[in-house]
Design a protein around this motif. Structure first.
Motif, PDB file in Angstrom:
ATOM      1  N   VAL A  79     -11.027   7.653   2.985  1.00 14.99           N
ATOM      2  CA  VAL A  79     -10.819   6.244   3.318  1.00 14.99           C
ATOM      3  C   VAL A  79      -9.362   5.904   3.025  1.00 14.99           C
ATOM      4  O   VAL A  79      -8.873   6.168   1.924  1.00 14.99           O
ATOM      5  N   VAL A  80      -8.695   5.329   4.017  1.00 18.38           N
ATOM      6  CA  VAL A  80      -7.337   4.832   3.838  1.00 18.38           C
ATOM      7  C   VAL A  80      -7.318   3.401   4.344  1.00 18.38           C
ATOM      8  O   VAL A  80      -7.754   3.127   5.460  1.00 18.38           O
ATOM      9  N   ILE A  81      -6.826   2.499   3.506  1.00 14.99           N
ATOM     10  CA  ILE A  81      -6.752   1.089   3.873  1.00 14.99           C
ATOM     11  C   ILE A  81      -5.302   0.635   3.756  1.00 14.99           C
ATOM     12  O   ILE A  81      -4.663   0.831   2.720  1.00 14.99           O
ATOM     13  N   GLU A  82      -4.809   0.031   4.831  1.00 17.87           N
ATOM     14  CA  GLU A  82      -3.491  -0.590   4.808  1.00 17.87           C
ATOM     15  C   GLU A  82      -3.706  -2.078   5.061  1.00 17.87           C
ATOM     16  O   GLU A  82      -4.325  -2.453   6.047  1.00 17.87           O
ATOM     17  N   ALA A  83      -3.227  -2.910   4.164  1.00 15.66           N
ATOM     18  CA  ALA A  83      -3.488  -4.339   4.267  1.00 15.66           C
ATOM     19  C   ALA A  83      -2.288  -5.148   3.798  1.00 15.66           C
ATOM     20  O   ALA A  83      -1.481  -4.685   2.996  1.00 15.66           O
ATOM     21  N   CYS A  84      -2.218  -6.346   4.303  1.00 15.78           N
ATOM     22  CA  CYS A  84      -1.186  -7.288   3.878  1.00 15.78           C
ATOM     23  C   CYS A  84      -1.738  -8.068   2.691  1.00 15.78           C
ATOM     24  O   CYS A  84      -2.857  -8.585   2.738  1.00 15.78           O
ATOM     25  N   HIS A  85      -0.981  -8.138   1.644  1.00 15.80           N
ATOM     26  CA  HIS A  85      -1.397  -8.879   0.457  1.00 15.80           C
ATOM     27  C   HIS A  85      -1.186 -10.371   0.731  1.00 15.80           C
ATOM     28  O   HIS A  85      -0.079 -10.820   1.007  1.00 15.80           O
ATOM     29  N   HIS A  86      -2.259 -11.134   0.652  1.00 16.78           N
ATOM     30  CA  HIS A  86      -2.232 -12.562   0.982  1.00 16.78           C
ATOM     31  C   HIS A  86      -1.136 -13.316   0.228  1.00 16.78           C
ATOM     32  O   HIS A  86      -0.419 -14.134   0.798  1.00 16.78           O
ATOM     33  N   THR A 114     -11.129   0.306  -1.826  1.00 18.35           N
ATOM     34  CA  THR A 114     -11.092   1.612  -1.204  1.00 18.35           C
ATOM     35  C   THR A 114     -12.061   2.556  -1.908  1.00 18.35           C
ATOM     36  O   THR A 114     -12.807   3.280  -1.259  1.00 18.35           O
ATOM     37  N   VAL A 115     -12.033   2.525  -3.212  1.00 25.16           N
ATOM     38  CA  VAL A 115     -12.932   3.374  -3.998  1.00 25.16           C
ATOM     39  C   VAL A 115     -14.383   2.983  -3.742  1.00 25.16           C
ATOM     40  O   VAL A 115     -15.242   3.851  -3.537  1.00 25.16           O
ATOM     41  N   GLN A 116     -14.665   1.684  -3.723  1.00 25.77           N
ATOM     42  CA  GLN A 116     -16.040   1.235  -3.517  1.00 25.77           C
ATOM     43  C   GLN A 116     -16.557   1.627  -2.139  1.00 25.77           C
ATOM     44  O   GLN A 116     -17.716   2.024  -1.997  1.00 25.77           O
ATOM     45  N   ILE A 117     -15.717   1.539  -1.114  1.00 27.90           N
ATOM     46  CA  ILE A 117     -16.122   1.922   0.238  1.00 27.90           C
ATOM     47  C   ILE A 117     -16.424   3.417   0.293  1.00 27.90           C
ATOM     48  O   ILE A 117     -17.466   3.841   0.790  1.00 27.90           O
ATOM     49  N   ALA A 118     -15.485   4.228  -0.199  1.00 28.81           N
ATOM     50  CA  ALA A 118     -15.675   5.683  -0.173  1.00 28.81           C
ATOM     51  C   ALA A 118     -16.907   6.091  -0.967  1.00 28.81           C
ATOM     52  O   ALA A 118     -17.700   6.929  -0.509  1.00 28.81           O
ATOM     53  N   ASP A 119     -17.070   5.513  -2.133  1.00 24.90           N
ATOM     54  CA  ASP A 119     -18.213   5.872  -2.972  1.00 24.90           C
ATOM     55  C   ASP A 119     -19.536   5.441  -2.339  1.00 24.90           C
ATOM     56  O   ASP A 119     -20.537   6.164  -2.430  1.00 24.90           O
ATOM     57  N   LYS A 135       7.033 -13.031   2.295  1.00 19.49           N
ATOM     58  CA  LYS A 135       7.650 -11.852   2.905  1.00 19.49           C
ATOM     59  C   LYS A 135       6.718 -11.326   3.983  1.00 19.49           C
ATOM     60  O   LYS A 135       5.604 -10.897   3.695  1.00 19.49           O
ATOM     61  N   ASP A 136       7.173 -11.339   5.233  1.00 18.67           N
ATOM     62  CA  ASP A 136       6.385 -10.795   6.328  1.00 18.67           C
ATOM     63  C   ASP A 136       6.455  -9.276   6.320  1.00 18.67           C
ATOM     64  O   ASP A 136       7.467  -8.687   5.946  1.00 18.67           O
ATOM     65  N   GLY A 137       5.383  -8.648   6.761  1.00 16.86           N
ATOM     66  CA  GLY A 137       5.363  -7.204   6.893  1.00 16.86           C
ATOM     67  C   GLY A 137       5.178  -6.430   5.601  1.00 16.86           C
ATOM     68  O   GLY A 137       5.324  -5.217   5.589  1.00 16.86           O
ATOM     69  N   VAL A 138       4.883  -7.106   4.522  1.00 11.72           N
ATOM     70  CA  VAL A 138       4.652  -6.416   3.254  1.00 11.72           C
ATOM     71  C   VAL A 138       3.208  -5.921   3.252  1.00 11.72           C
ATOM     72  O   VAL A 138       2.279  -6.702   3.372  1.00 11.72           O
ATOM     73  N   THR A 139       3.048  -4.617   3.156  1.00  4.34           N
ATOM     74  CA  THR A 139       1.705  -4.047   3.151  1.00  4.34           C
ATOM     75  C   THR A 139       1.519  -3.149   1.934  1.00  4.34           C
ATOM     76  O   THR A 139       2.488  -2.695   1.322  1.00  4.34           O
ATOM     77  N   MET A 140       0.267  -2.919   1.638  1.00  8.99           N
ATOM     78  CA  MET A 140      -0.109  -2.025   0.550  1.00  8.99           C
ATOM     79  C   MET A 140      -1.093  -1.016   1.130  1.00  8.99           C
ATOM     80  O   MET A 140      -1.977  -1.389   1.908  1.00  8.99           O
TER      81      MET A 140
END
Length: 65
Positions: free
Chosen positions: A19-26, A1-6, A35-40
């Motif tokens: 920049v806001v990123i919501e993603a599922c941790h592999h 996220t930091v690298q994209i914004a910068d 665990k399904d539906g776990v996002t960060m």
């Protein structure tokens, strides 16, 4: 996220970047825990988005829709 914004900020030189990123941790979704539906969610505000509370609030209102 930091690298994209910068990168956007450096190359385009706008007044602000948000920049806001919501993603599922592999590892949480497919390996190990299964665990399904776990996002960060991570975010980075630069320039006007960092210093202008009204602009930041407006941005978050738009992405909540």
């Amino acid at each position: 996220t930091v690298q994209i914004a910068d990168a956007v900020n450096e190359h385009l030189q706008p007044r602000g970047v948000a920049v806001v990123i919501e993603a599922c941790h592999h590892c949480m979704c497919t390996r190990g825990v299964h665990k399904d539906g776990v996002t960060m969610t991570t975010s980075r505000m630069v320039g006007d988005f960092k210093t202008d509370a009204d602009l930041k609030r407006e941005f978050y209102e738009h992405i909540r829709r």
